[in-house]
Design a protein around this motif. Structure first.
Motif, mmCIF file in Angstrom:
data_model
loop_
_atom_site.group_PDB
_atom_site.id
_atom_site.type_symbol
_atom_site.label_atom_id
_atom_site.label_comp_id
_atom_site.label_asym_id
_atom_site.label_seq_id
_atom_site.Cartn_x
_atom_site.Cartn_y
_atom_site.Cartn_z
ATOM 1 N N TRP A 1 9.775 -13.678 1.801
ATOM 2 C CA TRP A 1 10.738 -13.286 0.775
ATOM 3 C C TRP A 1 9.982 -12.946 -0.512
ATOM 4 C CZ3 TRP A 1 10.951 -17.370 4.034
ATOM 5 C CH2 TRP A 1 12.050 -17.475 4.893
ATOM 6 N N GLU A 2 10.403 -11.886 -1.184
ATOM 7 C CA GLU A 2 9.846 -11.597 -2.506
ATOM 8 C C GLU A 2 10.626 -12.389 -3.557
ATOM 9 O OE1 GLU A 2 11.425 -8.233 -1.088
ATOM 10 O OE2 GLU A 2 10.055 -9.078 0.397
ATOM 11 N N GLY A 3 10.092 -12.419 -4.758
ATOM 12 C CA GLY A 3 10.819 -13.017 -5.865
ATOM 13 C C GLY A 3 11.691 -11.980 -6.551
ATOM 14 N N PRO A 4 12.448 -12.389 -7.562
ATOM 15 C CA PRO A 4 13.311 -11.443 -8.285
ATOM 16 C C PRO A 4 12.526 -10.300 -8.913
ATOM 17 C CG PRO A 4 13.897 -13.700 -8.812
ATOM 18 C CD PRO A 4 12.621 -13.770 -8.036
ATOM 19 N N GLN A 5 11.266 -10.552 -9.270
ATOM 20 C CA GLN A 5 10.402 -9.510 -9.819
ATOM 21 C C GLN A 5 9.233 -9.300 -8.861
ATOM 22 O OE1 GLN A 5 9.460 -11.133 -13.701
ATOM 23 N NE2 GLN A 5 11.169 -10.041 -14.631
ATOM 24 N N TYR A 6 9.147 -8.101 -8.304
ATOM 25 C CA TYR A 6 8.123 -7.822 -7.302
ATOM 26 C C TYR A 6 7.826 -6.332 -7.315
ATOM 27 C CZ TYR A 6 6.069 -6.999 -2.691
ATOM 28 O OH TYR A 6 5.238 -6.603 -1.673
ATOM 29 N N PRO A 7 6.543 -5.930 -7.242
ATOM 30 C CA PRO A 7 5.330 -6.757 -7.309
ATOM 31 C C PRO A 7 5.210 -7.460 -8.662
ATOM 32 C CG PRO A 7 4.855 -4.530 -6.533
ATOM 33 C CD PRO A 7 6.242 -4.512 -7.072
ATOM 34 N N ASN A 8 4.524 -8.587 -8.675
ATOM 35 C CA ASN A 8 4.498 -9.405 -9.880
ATOM 36 C C ASN A 8 3.087 -9.718 -10.369
ATOM 37 O OD1 ASN A 8 3.618 -11.288 -8.004
ATOM 38 N ND2 ASN A 8 5.634 -12.262 -7.841
ATOM 39 N N GLY A 9 2.082 -9.001 -9.869
ATOM 40 C CA GLY A 9 0.727 -9.210 -10.369
ATOM 41 C C GLY A 9 0.013 -10.388 -9.764
ATOM 42 N N SER A 10 0.572 -11.019 -8.737
ATOM 43 C CA SER A 10 -0.088 -12.182 -8.153
ATOM 44 C C SER A 10 -1.232 -11.783 -7.218
ATOM 45 C CB SER A 10 0.928 -13.035 -7.379
ATOM 46 O OG SER A 10 1.523 -12.283 -6.339
ATOM 47 N N ARG A 11 -1.324 -10.514 -6.870
ATOM 48 C CA ARG A 11 -2.425 -10.054 -6.029
ATOM 49 C C ARG A 11 -3.714 -10.032 -6.838
ATOM 50 N NH1 ARG A 11 -5.013 -5.417 -5.568
ATOM 51 N NH2 ARG A 11 -3.613 -4.502 -7.108
ATOM 52 N N ASP B 1 0.798 -1.218 0.000
ATOM 53 C CA ASP B 1 0.000 0.000 0.000
ATOM 54 C C ASP B 1 0.831 1.269 0.000
ATOM 55 O OD1 ASP B 1 0.813 -0.760 2.488
ATOM 56 O OD2 ASP B 1 -1.015 -0.165 3.532
ATOM 57 N N THR B 2 2.012 1.259 0.617
ATOM 58 C CA THR B 2 2.834 2.470 0.663
ATOM 59 C C THR B 2 4.220 2.297 0.066
ATOM 60 O OG1 THR B 2 3.642 1.908 2.879
ATOM 61 C CG2 THR B 2 1.663 3.280 2.750
ATOM 62 N N GLY B 3 4.649 1.061 -0.160
ATOM 63 C CA GLY B 3 6.010 0.840 -0.624
ATOM 64 C C GLY B 3 6.101 0.152 -1.963
ATOM 65 N N ALA B 4 5.727 -1.140 -1.986
ATOM 66 C CA ALA B 4 5.817 -1.967 -3.190
ATOM 67 C C ALA B 4 7.245 -2.015 -3.729
ATOM 68 C CB ALA B 4 4.851 -1.481 -4.259
ATOM 69 N N LYS B 5 8.216 -2.001 -2.818
ATOM 70 C CA LYS B 5 9.620 -2.122 -3.214
ATOM 71 C C LYS B 5 10.081 -3.549 -2.921
ATOM 72 C CE LYS B 5 10.443 2.731 -2.111
ATOM 73 N NZ LYS B 5 9.055 3.018 -1.701
ATOM 74 N N SER B 6 11.265 -3.884 -3.374
ATOM 75 C CA SER B 6 11.756 -5.250 -3.213
ATOM 76 C C SER B 6 13.045 -5.276 -2.414
ATOM 77 C CB SER B 6 12.000 -5.893 -4.580
ATOM 78 O OG SER B 6 12.572 -7.180 -4.423
ATOM 79 N N ALA B 7 13.113 -6.212 -1.461
ATOM 80 C CA ALA B 7 14.343 -6.455 -0.710
ATOM 81 C C ALA B 7 14.994 -7.762 -1.142
ATOM 82 C CB ALA B 7 14.048 -6.493 0.790
#
Length: 302
Positions: free
Chosen positions: A179-189, A34-40
């Motif tokens: 853990w996120e994947g290599p591509q995130y966000p990835n449309g799985s929501r 909601d506020t970030g959508a960044k990947s670690a």
């Protein structure tokens, strides 16, 4: 582009050869949608937590004053954000990082460690051997600006042991245990789910806040039979925090937990006043989109 413009200006003015430029983050990626959508990725968790995705931040050091032998090198020693002050004042400027006025007021000495010798290549090992994170109890909603983080009593410490292994203890109930994947966000929501919100009808929706790992079992136990004080990780071998070693090494867990208690006893946490979101944000608008002071002049909060 802005940083590039600064570098060009420093070079044109003849100041670059006497410049050390540090670019660093204050925390890891905000992975909440909601506020970030960044990947670690590939690290665990993110901002607001003590997982590596929340506390392991990128940084670089450049400038004409940096020895040529150090340019392009990667350093993996422990450096905390508080170390920049003594590194600049003591290591670079040859000054004194002590604060007599603070000492006279009964405050603790400066926490940071002079890292300039390590950064410049004068020494091969970072002088810092421990990093302490979130004090116990600092996840209370009345303290945090966001009540969405439902972590509870999480604290953490990283220690470099003799021989080189880097060990981490993290305690409490810790959210964003994922853990996120290599591509995130990835449309799985699912498209039906509001951004960052997961309800019963959104079975495929992932909410990082609700991914909780109970590292202290039972919750809030402080030792003794049947108490697991926290999750233990060997970051040297397992930087993504997949393998909890706590049950295999209870003595090490107890030792590190004791360090956390000792650190908590010397915590400096002054009264910072009442939160004023409307005043702060209103001043941003008045400034044309920039942060600035908004509190009226008054007595010091220190």
């Amino acid at each position: 582009d802005v940083v590039g413009d600064v570098v060009v200006s420093l070079k044109r003015s003849g100041l670059w050869d006497n410049t050390v430029l540090v670019w660093t983050s204050d925390n890891g990626a905000a992975i909440e949608l909601d506020t970030g959508a960044k990947s670690a990725w590939p690290l665990k968790g993110g901002y607001y937590t003590d997982w590596e995705g929340g506390v392991r931040a990128p940084a670089l050091v450049s400038g004409g004053y940096l020895p040529a032998s150090q340019r392009g090198r990667r350093l993996d020693g422990l450096i905390h954000i508080s170390d920049w002050w003594p590194s600049f004042v003591v290591g670079l400027a040859g000054g004194n990082a002590s604060d007599p006025s603070a000492a006279a007021a009964g405050l603790f000495p400066v926490d940071g460690v002079d890292q300039w010798g390590y950064i410049s290549g004068a020494v091969s090992t970072a002088p810092r051997t421990e990093v302490y994170f979130t004090p116990f109890g600092f996840d209370d909603p009345s303290y945090r600006s966001s009540t969405r983080n439902i972590s509870n009593n999480d604290s953490a410490i990283i220690v470099s042991l003799p021989g080189g292994a880097r060990i981490k203890l993290i305690t409490g109930a810790v959210s964003e245990a994922s853990w996120e994947g290599p591509q995130y966000p990835n449309g799985s929501r699912p498209d039906t789910a509001p951004m960052g919100v997961c309800g019963p009808e959104e079975s495929g929706c992932w909410n990082p806040w609700e991914s909780i790992e109970q590292c202290t079992v039972p919750p809030n136990c402080s030792g003794g039979p049947g108490c697991k004080l926290g999750c233990l990780y060997n970051l040297s071998a397992d930087p993504t925090e997949h393998v909890d070693l706590a049950e295999e090494q209870p003595a090490l867990v107890a030792e590190l937990h004791g360090k956390l208690l000792a650190f908590a006893a010397t915590l400096y946490d002054p009264d910072r006043g009442t939160q004023d979101f409307d005043g702060a944000c209103g001043q941003v608008v008045a400034n044309g989109g920039f942060w600035g002071p908004w509190l009226p002049n008054g007595p010091s909060l220190v």
